[in-house]
Design an enzyme around this catalytic site. Structure first.
Site, PDB file in Angstrom:
ATOM      1  N   ARG A   1      69.904 -28.951 -20.668  1.00 14.95           N
ATOM      2  CA  ARG A   1      70.325 -29.624 -19.432  1.00 14.95           C
ATOM      3  C   ARG A   1      71.477 -30.582 -19.731  1.00 14.95           C
ATOM      4  O   ARG A   1      72.162 -30.441 -20.739  1.00 14.95           O
ATOM      5  CB  ARG A   1      69.122 -30.321 -18.807  1.00 14.95           C
ATOM      6  CG  ARG A   1      68.071 -29.283 -18.360  1.00 14.95           C
ATOM      7  CD  ARG A   1      66.971 -29.869 -17.552  1.00 14.95           C
ATOM      8  NE  ARG A   1      67.480 -30.415 -16.301  1.00 14.95           N
ATOM      9  CZ  ARG A   1      66.744 -31.159 -15.491  1.00 14.95           C
ATOM     10  NH1 ARG A   1      65.485 -31.445 -15.787  1.00 14.95           N
ATOM     11  NH2 ARG A   1      67.255 -31.635 -14.371  1.00 14.95           N
TER      12      ARG A   1
ATOM     13  N   ASN B   1      54.094 -36.469 -19.777  1.00 18.75           N
ATOM     14  CA  ASN B   1      55.411 -36.075 -19.317  1.00 18.75           C
ATOM     15  C   ASN B   1      56.080 -37.349 -18.802  1.00 18.75           C
ATOM     16  O   ASN B   1      55.811 -37.783 -17.694  1.00 18.75           O
ATOM     17  CB  ASN B   1      55.333 -35.021 -18.216  1.00 18.75           C
ATOM     18  CG  ASN B   1      56.699 -34.513 -17.811  1.00 18.75           C
ATOM     19  OD1 ASN B   1      57.706 -35.185 -17.999  1.00 18.75           O
ATOM     20  ND2 ASN B   1      56.736 -33.328 -17.223  1.00 18.75           N
TER      21      ASN B   1
ATOM     22  N   GLU C   1      54.071 -34.809 -25.963  1.00 19.71           N
ATOM     23  CA  GLU C   1      55.029 -34.897 -24.867  1.00 19.71           C
ATOM     24  C   GLU C   1      55.265 -33.509 -24.270  1.00 19.71           C
ATOM     25  O   GLU C   1      55.357 -32.524 -25.004  1.00 19.71           O
ATOM     26  CB  GLU C   1      56.351 -35.463 -25.369  1.00 19.71           C
ATOM     27  CG  GLU C   1      57.406 -35.565 -24.277  1.00 19.71           C
ATOM     28  CD  GLU C   1      58.677 -36.206 -24.783  1.00 19.71           C
ATOM     29  OE1 GLU C   1      58.794 -37.431 -24.680  1.00 19.71           O
ATOM     30  OE2 GLU C   1      59.542 -35.463 -25.296  1.00 19.71           O
TER      31      GLU C   1
ATOM     32  N   ALA D   1      62.230 -38.804 -16.744  1.00 20.25           N
ATOM     33  CA  ALA D   1      63.511 -39.364 -17.189  1.00 20.25           C
ATOM     34  C   ALA D   1      63.349 -40.529 -18.145  1.00 20.25           C
ATOM     35  O   ALA D   1      64.265 -40.834 -18.918  1.00 20.25           O
ATOM     36  CB  ALA D   1      64.336 -39.784 -15.982  1.00 20.25           C
TER      37      ALA D   1
ATOM     38  N   ASN E   1      58.832 -39.415 -10.522  1.00 24.16           N
ATOM     39  CA  ASN E   1      59.236 -38.277  -9.686  1.00 24.16           C
ATOM     40  C   ASN E   1      58.383 -37.027  -9.883  1.00 24.16           C
ATOM     41  O   ASN E   1      58.558 -36.047  -9.163  1.00 24.16           O
ATOM     42  CB  ASN E   1      60.720 -37.949  -9.880  1.00 24.16           C
ATOM     43  CG  ASN E   1      61.597 -39.114  -9.489  1.00 24.16           C
ATOM     44  OD1 ASN E   1      61.441 -39.671  -8.411  1.00 24.16           O
ATOM     45  ND2 ASN E   1      62.488 -39.509 -10.362  1.00 24.16           N
TER      46      ASN E   1
END
Length: 139
Positions: free
Chosen positions: A104, A71, A95, A74, A10
């Site tokens: 979050r 990155n 990372e 998810a 994404n």
């Protein structure tokens, strides 16, 4: 120095996806700016929505790159396989998460991939990639 920036699922939608979290600048625009700013560094960029492809890229990058900025999106919260791939290469991996995963949803607060990386940078938006690059250049 040769660096790979690798983005997971994404993240091809950066600039359009949830701009209140991820901002409005596309990753293509950002990577062009980074390449200009770090003109003495060879920077390659890959993105995939598929876990197996990300694993293949990590494995194939061993000995080819001086560092990887990753990155995992998810997959950070679900993928033991990606963490194992990171552990299997000698290339240092940093990372990066655009948002602060620790502020979050509960399921985002643990990163399996961070445990395998030399460092993890969260919540710095696109600046996190530059922070990671500076870190790798300093190693």
């Amino acid at each position: 120095m040769k660096i790979l920036i690798l983005n997971g699922p994404n993240l091809n939608l950066i600039g359009r996806r949830e701009p209140e979290i991820y901002g409005t600048k596309s990753f293509g625009e950002f990577i062009d700016e980074v390449r200009q700013k770090y003109s003495g560094v060879e920077i390659d960029y890959r993105q995939s929505n598929h876990e197996g492809i990300l694993i293949d890229v990590i494995q194939e990058s061993d000995g080819v790159y001086d560092g990887i900025i990753f990155n995992p999106g998810a997959y950070a919260h679900t993928s033991i396989a990606l963490a194992d791939a990171i552990r299997s290469v000698k290339t240092p991996v940093v990372e990066v998460h655009l948002s602060n995963i620790y502020e979050r949803e509960e399921f985002r607060r643990h990163s399996f991939t961070a445990e395998a990386c030399v460092a993890s940078i969260v919540g710095r938006g696109m600046c996190g990639y530059e922070d990671a690059l500076d870190m790798l250049l300093g190693m």
